[in-house]
Design a protein around this motif. Structure first.
Motif, PDB file in Angstrom:
ATOM      1  N   SER A 120      -3.300  10.672  14.306  1.00 31.60           N
ATOM      2  CA  SER A 120      -4.210  11.148  13.273  1.00 31.60           C
ATOM      3  C   SER A 120      -5.151  12.208  13.838  1.00 31.60           C
ATOM      4  N   ASP A 121      -5.793  12.896  12.920  1.00 35.85           N
ATOM      5  CA  ASP A 121      -6.789  13.896  13.312  1.00 35.85           C
ATOM      6  C   ASP A 121      -7.918  13.891  12.289  1.00 35.85           C
ATOM      7  N   ALA A 122      -9.110  14.166  12.780  1.00 35.45           N
ATOM      8  CA  ALA A 122     -10.269  14.285  11.897  1.00 35.45           C
ATOM      9  C   ALA A 122     -10.668  15.747  11.855  1.00 35.45           C
ATOM     10  N   ASP A 123     -10.842  16.281  10.653  1.00 34.06           N
ATOM     11  CA  ASP A 123     -11.281  17.662  10.494  1.00 34.06           C
ATOM     12  C   ASP A 123     -12.793  17.728  10.423  1.00 34.06           C
ATOM     13  N   ALA A 124     -13.319  18.913  10.622  1.00 30.49           N
ATOM     14  CA  ALA A 124     -14.766  19.122  10.578  1.00 30.49           C
ATOM     15  C   ALA A 124     -15.348  18.782   9.208  1.00 30.49           C
ATOM     16  N   ASP A 125     -14.514  18.817   8.164  1.00 29.55           N
ATOM     17  CA  ASP A 125     -14.998  18.487   6.814  1.00 29.55           C
ATOM     18  C   ASP A 125     -15.092  16.984   6.570  1.00 29.55           C
ATOM     19  N   GLY A 126     -14.790  16.174   7.598  1.00 28.62           N
ATOM     20  CA  GLY A 126     -14.880  14.720   7.456  1.00 28.62           C
ATOM     21  C   GLY A 126     -13.611  14.082   6.925  1.00 28.62           C
ATOM     22  N   SER A 127     -12.536  14.858   6.802  1.00 34.70           N
ATOM     23  CA  SER A 127     -11.281  14.279   6.319  1.00 34.70           C
ATOM     24  C   SER A 127     -10.441  13.777   7.480  1.00 34.70           C
ATOM     25  N   LEU A 128      -9.627  12.794   7.191  1.00 37.45           N
ATOM     26  CA  LEU A 128      -8.730  12.185   8.166  1.00 37.45           C
ATOM     27  C   LEU A 128      -7.299  12.486   7.750  1.00 37.45           C
ATOM     28  N   GLY A 129      -6.518  13.049   8.654  1.00 40.49           N
ATOM     29  CA  GLY A 129      -5.108  13.298   8.389  1.00 40.49           C
ATOM     30  C   GLY A 129      -4.249  12.379   9.226  1.00 40.49           C
ATOM     31  N   VAL A 130      -3.253  11.753   8.585  1.00 35.89           N
ATOM     32  CA  VAL A 130      -2.369  10.811   9.269  1.00 35.89           C
ATOM     33  C   VAL A 130      -0.923  11.133   8.873  1.00 35.89           C
ATOM     34  N   GLY A 131      -0.048  11.235   9.873  1.00 37.74           N
ATOM     35  CA  GLY A 131       1.357  11.499   9.609  1.00 37.74           C
ATOM     36  C   GLY A 131       2.082  10.257   9.124  1.00 37.74           C
ATOM     37  N   LEU A 132       3.054  10.459   8.224  1.00 34.52           N
ATOM     38  CA  LEU A 132       3.842   9.342   7.700  1.00 34.52           C
ATOM     39  C   LEU A 132       5.236   9.841   7.343  1.00 34.52           C
ATOM     40  N   ARG A 133       6.244   9.174   7.885  1.00 33.29           N
ATOM     41  CA  ARG A 133       7.629   9.516   7.532  1.00 33.29           C
ATOM     42  C   ARG A 133       7.926   9.012   6.123  1.00 33.29           C
ATOM     43  N   ILE A 134       8.668   9.800   5.378  1.00 28.94           N
ATOM     44  CA  ILE A 134       9.012   9.448   3.999  1.00 28.94           C
ATOM     45  C   ILE A 134       9.980   8.263   3.964  1.00 28.94           C
ATOM     46  N   ASP A 135      10.797   8.100   5.000  1.00 30.90           N
ATOM     47  CA  ASP A 135      11.754   6.998   5.025  1.00 30.90           C
ATOM     48  C   ASP A 135      11.179   5.715   5.636  1.00 30.90           C
ATOM     49  N   HIS A 136       9.889   5.709   5.943  1.00 25.71           N
ATOM     50  CA  HIS A 136       9.257   4.522   6.534  1.00 25.71           C
ATOM     51  C   HIS A 136       8.978   3.475   5.444  1.00 25.71           C
ATOM     52  N   PRO A 137       9.090   2.185   5.768  1.00 27.48           N
ATOM     53  CA  PRO A 137       8.788   1.136   4.790  1.00 27.48           C
ATOM     54  C   PRO A 137       7.371   1.232   4.194  1.00 27.48           C
ATOM     55  N   VAL A 138       6.409   1.784   4.922  1.00 33.34           N
ATOM     56  CA  VAL A 138       5.053   1.937   4.374  1.00 33.34           C
ATOM     57  C   VAL A 138       5.084   2.884   3.182  1.00 33.34           C
ATOM     58  N   PHE A 139       5.824   3.994   3.293  1.00 32.32           N
ATOM     59  CA  PHE A 139       5.894   4.920   2.158  1.00 32.32           C
ATOM     60  C   PHE A 139       6.605   4.269   0.980  1.00 32.32           C
ATOM     61  N   ALA A 140       7.672   3.511   1.244  1.00 30.11           N
ATOM     62  CA  ALA A 140       8.382   2.823   0.165  1.00 30.11           C
ATOM     63  C   ALA A 140       7.461   1.832  -0.550  1.00 30.11           C
ATOM     64  N   ALA A 141       6.697   1.068   0.213  1.00 31.27           N
ATOM     65  CA  ALA A 141       5.774   0.092  -0.387  1.00 31.27           C
ATOM     66  C   ALA A 141       4.651   0.809  -1.134  1.00 31.27           C
ATOM     67  N   PHE A 142       4.153   1.920  -0.588  1.00 30.21           N
ATOM     68  CA  PHE A 142       3.127   2.726  -1.250  1.00 30.21           C
ATOM     69  C   PHE A 142       3.662   3.255  -2.581  1.00 30.21           C
ATOM     70  N   SER A 143       4.899   3.739  -2.585  1.00 29.74           N
ATOM     71  CA  SER A 143       5.500   4.264  -3.811  1.00 29.74           C
ATOM     72  C   SER A 143       5.680   3.186  -4.871  1.00 29.74           C
ATOM     73  N   ALA A 144       5.876   1.949  -4.425  1.00 35.98           N
ATOM     74  CA  ALA A 144       6.054   0.831  -5.359  1.00 35.98           C
ATOM     75  C   ALA A 144       4.729   0.314  -5.891  1.00 35.98           C
ATOM     76  N   SER A 145       3.723   0.223  -5.009  1.00 33.08           N
ATOM     77  CA  SER A 145       2.458  -0.414  -5.394  1.00 33.08           C
ATOM     78  C   SER A 145       1.370   0.568  -5.813  1.00 33.08           C
ATOM     79  N   GLY A 146       1.407   1.780  -5.262  1.00 34.43           N
ATOM     80  CA  GLY A 146       0.363   2.761  -5.550  1.00 34.43           C
ATOM     81  C   GLY A 146      -0.873   2.602  -4.684  1.00 34.43           C
ATOM     82  N   ARG A 147      -0.805   1.800  -3.637  1.00 36.79           N
ATOM     83  CA  ARG A 147      -1.956   1.610  -2.750  1.00 36.79           C
ATOM     84  C   ARG A 147      -1.539   1.751  -1.294  1.00 36.79           C
ATOM     85  N   LEU A 148      -2.305   2.604  -0.579  1.00 39.47           N
ATOM     86  CA  LEU A 148      -2.104   2.801   0.847  1.00 39.47           C
ATOM     87  C   LEU A 148      -3.451   2.633   1.523  1.00 39.47           C
TER      88      LEU A 148
END
Length: 142
Positions: A84-112
């Motif tokens: 992850s990385d934090a930008d000067a604007d206070g935002s946090l960026g985190v990488g996520l593979r589209i084929d990862h189970p977290v993305f699949a669960a996020f797509s199903a539930s709408g919560r990450l």
């Protein structure tokens, strides 16, 4: 009577501002952005960004603050740890593979859920916007 009308109009104006948040999918050439925003303003809560067909996205949570080198992502029972990385604007960026189970669960539930450096936040989509998240995933998939 006039005061009651002014008070009601003010309440609607405030509610309209709060209700102005929406999820929008932008396709600009090969770059895709799914943004939680108030359109035509600089107000952002979260974005998901990818290059079409890359198979990976960056989840950016605005107003997050400090971050560690790695962050934890959770959706449903699936978890991931990603750089992850934090930008000067206070935002946090985190990488996520589209084929990862977290993305699949996020797509199903709408919560990450996102956690880093002792801070936590969440990206949430209501049922009406889950189709945009799924479309984003389809276009980003490698």
């Amino acid at each position: 009577m006039i005061l009651a009308i002014v008070a009601a109009a003010s309440a609607l104006a405030v509610q309209g501002f709060q209700d102005g948040w929406t999820w929008t999918l932008y396709e600009d050439g090969g770059t895709l952005v799914l943004a939680h925003e108030i359109p035509d303003t600089e107000h952002l809560r979260a974005t998901l960004e990818c290059e079409a067909g890359s198979g990976a996205a960056t989840v950016r949570v605005y107003g997050f603050g400090d971050a560690a080198e790695f962050s934890q992502l959770r959706a449903g029972q699936a978890t991931a740890q990603s750089q992850s990385d934090a930008d000067a604007d206070g935002s946090l960026g985190v990488g996520l593979r589209i084929d990862h189970p977290v993305f699949a669960a996020f797509s199903a539930s709408g919560r990450l859920d996102v956690a880093s450096a002792g801070r936590a936040g969440a990206v949430t989509l209501d049922r009406a916007n889950l189709a945009k998240l799924r479309r984003f995933g389809e276009l980003c998939a490698g």
